[in-house]
Design a protein around this motif. Structure first.
Motif, PDB file in Angstrom:
ATOM      1  N   ARG A   1       9.410  11.128  -0.750  1.00 12.98           N
ATOM      2  CA  ARG A   1       8.022  11.157  -0.279  1.00 12.98           C
ATOM      3  C   ARG A   1       7.737  10.114   0.802  1.00 12.98           C
ATOM      4  O   ARG A   1       6.615  10.013   1.282  1.00 12.98           O
ATOM      5  N   GLY A   2       8.764   9.341   1.171  1.00 12.30           N
ATOM      6  CA  GLY A   2       8.576   8.325   2.200  1.00 12.30           C
ATOM      7  C   GLY A   2       9.351   8.648   3.462  1.00 12.30           C
ATOM      8  O   GLY A   2      10.459   9.184   3.402  1.00 12.30           O
ATOM      9  N   SER A   3       8.765   8.338   4.599  1.00 10.10           N
ATOM     10  CA  SER A   3       9.471   8.529   5.857  1.00 10.10           C
ATOM     11  C   SER A   3       9.068   7.438   6.842  1.00 10.10           C
ATOM     12  O   SER A   3       8.077   6.736   6.637  1.00 10.10           O
ATOM     13  N   ALA A   4       9.861   7.320   7.906  1.00 12.31           N
ATOM     14  CA  ALA A   4       9.666   6.253   8.891  1.00 12.31           C
ATOM     15  C   ALA A   4       9.338   6.849  10.248  1.00 12.31           C
ATOM     16  O   ALA A   4       9.802   7.941  10.591  1.00 12.31           O
ATOM     17  N   GLY A   5       8.543   6.123  11.020  1.00 10.89           N
ATOM     18  CA  GLY A   5       8.232   6.581  12.371  1.00 10.89           C
ATOM     19  C   GLY A   5       7.645   5.456  13.185  1.00 10.89           C
ATOM     20  O   GLY A   5       7.625   4.297  12.758  1.00 10.89           O
ATOM     21  N   THR A   6       7.206   5.811  14.369  1.00 12.34           N
ATOM     22  CA  THR A   6       6.458   4.848  15.176  1.00 12.34           C
ATOM     23  C   THR A   6       5.015   4.798  14.655  1.00 12.34           C
ATOM     24  O   THR A   6       4.613   5.606  13.818  1.00 12.34           O
ATOM     25  N   PHE A   7       4.249   3.850  15.186  1.00  2.80           N
ATOM     26  CA  PHE A   7       2.820   3.835  14.855  1.00  2.80           C
ATOM     27  C   PHE A   7       2.197   5.193  15.175  1.00  2.80           C
ATOM     28  O   PHE A   7       1.422   5.748  14.390  1.00  2.80           O
ATOM     29  N   ALA A   8       2.554   5.727  16.345  1.00  2.00           N
ATOM     30  CA  ALA A   8       1.984   7.012  16.777  1.00  2.00           C
ATOM     31  C   ALA A   8       2.413   8.137  15.830  1.00  2.00           C
ATOM     32  O   ALA A   8       1.600   8.997  15.464  1.00  2.00           O
ATOM     33  N   ASP A   9       3.674   8.143  15.418  1.00  2.00           N
ATOM     34  CA  ASP A   9       4.164   9.163  14.475  1.00  2.00           C
ATOM     35  C   ASP A   9       3.380   9.113  13.168  1.00  2.00           C
ATOM     36  O   ASP A   9       2.971  10.149  12.627  1.00  2.00           O
TER      37      ASP A   9
ATOM     38  N   LEU B   1       0.838  -1.210   0.000  1.00  2.00           N
ATOM     39  CA  LEU B   1       0.000   0.000   0.000  1.00  2.00           C
ATOM     40  C   LEU B   1       0.868   1.254   0.000  1.00  2.00           C
ATOM     41  O   LEU B   1       0.601   2.207  -0.752  1.00  2.00           O
ATOM     42  N   ALA B   2       1.906   1.264   0.836  1.00  2.00           N
ATOM     43  CA  ALA B   2       2.758   2.461   0.942  1.00  2.00           C
ATOM     44  C   ALA B   2       3.483   2.736  -0.371  1.00  2.00           C
ATOM     45  O   ALA B   2       3.578   3.890  -0.815  1.00  2.00           O
ATOM     46  N   ASP B   3       3.988   1.691  -1.012  1.00  2.00           N
ATOM     47  CA  ASP B   3       4.667   1.870  -2.304  1.00  2.00           C
ATOM     48  C   ASP B   3       3.730   2.475  -3.342  1.00  2.00           C
ATOM     49  O   ASP B   3       4.106   3.384  -4.089  1.00  2.00           O
ATOM     50  N   ARG B   4       2.523   1.945  -3.382  1.00  2.00           N
ATOM     51  CA  ARG B   4       1.565   2.428  -4.377  1.00  2.00           C
ATOM     52  C   ARG B   4       1.172   3.873  -4.088  1.00  2.00           C
ATOM     53  O   ARG B   4       1.042   4.688  -5.011  1.00  2.00           O
TER      54      ARG B   4
ATOM     55  N   THR C   1      12.812   1.479   8.287  1.00  2.00           N
ATOM     56  CA  THR C   1      13.862   2.377   7.779  1.00  2.00           C
ATOM     57  C   THR C   1      14.281   1.961   6.370  1.00  2.00           C
ATOM     58  O   THR C   1      14.532   2.810   5.518  1.00  2.00           O
ATOM     59  N   GLN C   2      14.317   0.657   6.119  1.00  2.00           N
ATOM     60  CA  GLN C   2      14.636   0.200   4.748  1.00  2.00           C
ATOM     61  C   GLN C   2      13.571   0.680   3.776  1.00  2.00           C
ATOM     62  O   GLN C   2      13.884   1.119   2.664  1.00  2.00           O
ATOM     63  N   TRP C   3      12.306   0.568   4.185  1.00  2.00           N
ATOM     64  CA  TRP C   3      11.247   1.005   3.276  1.00  2.00           C
ATOM     65  C   TRP C   3      11.386   2.492   2.981  1.00  2.00           C
ATOM     66  O   TRP C   3      11.339   2.924   1.821  1.00  2.00           O
ATOM     67  N   ALA C   4      11.587   3.304   4.034  1.00  2.00           N
ATOM     68  CA  ALA C   4      11.648   4.762   3.857  1.00  2.00           C
ATOM     69  C   ALA C   4      12.841   5.150   2.987  1.00  2.00           C
ATOM     70  O   ALA C   4      12.740   6.040   2.135  1.00  2.00           O
ATOM     71  N   SER C   5      13.924   4.451   3.180  1.00  2.00           N
ATOM     72  CA  SER C   5      15.122   4.753   2.399  1.00  2.00           C
ATOM     73  C   SER C   5      14.890   4.446   0.925  1.00  2.00           C
ATOM     74  O   SER C   5      15.285   5.217   0.045  1.00  2.00           O
ATOM     75  N   ALA C   6      14.209   3.339   0.628  1.00  2.00           N
ATOM     76  CA  ALA C   6      13.932   2.971  -0.765  1.00  2.00           C
ATOM     77  C   ALA C   6      12.847   3.846  -1.383  1.00  2.00           C
ATOM     78  O   ALA C   6      12.809   4.025  -2.609  1.00  2.00           O
ATOM     79  N   ALA C   7      11.979   4.392  -0.538  1.00  2.00           N
ATOM     80  CA  ALA C   7      10.815   5.112  -1.065  1.00  2.00           C
ATOM     81  C   ALA C   7      11.175   6.503  -1.583  1.00  2.00           C
ATOM     82  O   ALA C   7      10.419   7.097  -2.357  1.00  2.00           O
ATOM     83  N   GLY C   8      12.307   7.022  -1.135  1.00  2.00           N
ATOM     84  CA  GLY C   8      12.713   8.346  -1.622  1.00  2.00           C
ATOM     85  C   GLY C   8      12.102   9.469  -0.812  1.00  2.00           C
ATOM     86  O   GLY C   8      11.637   9.268   0.315  1.00  2.00           O
TER      87      GLY C   8
END
Lengths: 216, 216
Positions: free
Chosen positions: B48-56, B15-18, B39-46
């Protein structure tokens, strides 16, 4: 073929009428053999129709269909002599819908199913779950819903499932639209589709629809 | 649009990639903001992607998606500040599948649903159940299954369901194939279809299929 149909409600009558129309001999079973619904049906059905108790109908049929209301199915099945259905195909089309609390729920689901309860009550019968995922008009006249919608079968006896597929074929179901879900535990899923079916029925305002499987 | 996606599994990543591909800004939430998957996902996403906690992620998103494994969803949701999602659309795509006993079962069903549990945990969020009735590849690319198969939505807020239908439209779902089942209680039915879905998936040997509704 001789068929015993347990249940005198709209599902039982619709199935029994169609079976008689297709030249089967049908005994409809009720709590008492002289109940109004069952005797009226038999009288209207003509020479191929007869009335009896649940036990009579189960004994009579080469194939037996449980079309009782799901909340009463185990009581009805409990009156059947297990030996009278030994080796017979028993098609369970009922749903364990419990409206007693006002809200919809199933009386059994998730880790068990009505179909498995029936199989345990009649261990010698070859129980197949089928047709419970649709309106009874669609069961016996699939052509009223255009397109390649499906009927599911599941159960532990391959020959019994083939017998059911053949019977469904006489109703108008092509073999490729009878989908084998596997063993009898799959009846949990077939029964658990009912809440979704009911949401869709309420949205559409009627039951003349069915599910199709696309892709895969 | 800013979207918070809770969950780093295959459903959350798909879903996030799309969403990123469709020019949304996505924050993926995990148990810890520096977890490997997130963090791997956010790094690959460029950018427009970022990483956080569920709450973030929940705080970040204008729309929030629960794509955690159903058995862990309430723990994840429990870390979200209810005020941070007040008035926001929260799309619950999870299924309460419990494989802990070896046999398949749902951890909640029949008289309650995971979706309703989430709505109670976050009463100010406008929770919509959707997309849980299909494989995640089909969720974001409905065209991989030919034909007029459907996605369900249900929830208590009409505007929220429209927002979800619009978002599904960007994935490729025509409005007429997004079927509104009604209020949030209909999530019980949407979740209870999973045992049937899994039987079909095992039979087909894969998840690239979906249900269509014919007739009615």
């Amino acid at each position: 073929m001789k068929v015993g149909v347990l249940g005198t409600g709209v599902v039982g009558r619709t199935l029994a009428d169609r079976l008689v129309e297709l030249s089967n001999e049908v005994r409809m079973g009720s709590r008492s053999a002289d109940g109004e619904a069952v005797t009226q049906w038999a009288s209207a059905a003509g020479e191929r129709g007869s009335a009896g108790t649940f036990a009579d109908a189960a004994d009579y049929g080469e194939v037996v269909i449980n079309a009782t209301a799901g909340m009463r199915s185990l009581d009805a099945i409990g009156t059947v002599d297990p030996w009278s259905v030994d080796g017979k195909v028993l098609i369970d089309v009922a749903n364990p819908l419990d409206f007693s609390t006002g809200a919809l729920k199933l009386s059994v689901c998730n880790t068990d199913s009505l179909c498995e309860q029936i199989q345990r009550a009649l261990p010698g019968a070859r129980v197949v779950k089928s047709l419970n995922t649709m309106n009874c008009e669609v069961m016996v006249h699939p052509e009223i819903v255009p397109g390649d919608h499906v009927a599911f079968v599941c159960g532990n006896d391959e020959g019994a499932k083939q017998t059911v597929a053949d019977l469904l074929g006489t109703f108008g179901w092509p073999a490729e639209r009878v989908v084998d879900l596997g063993g009898i535990e799959a009846a949990r899923g077939a029964e658990m589709i009912l809440p979704l079916w009911l949401s869709i029925m309420m949205k559409k305002g009627g039951g003349r629809f069915n599910f199709a499987l696309l892709g895969g």
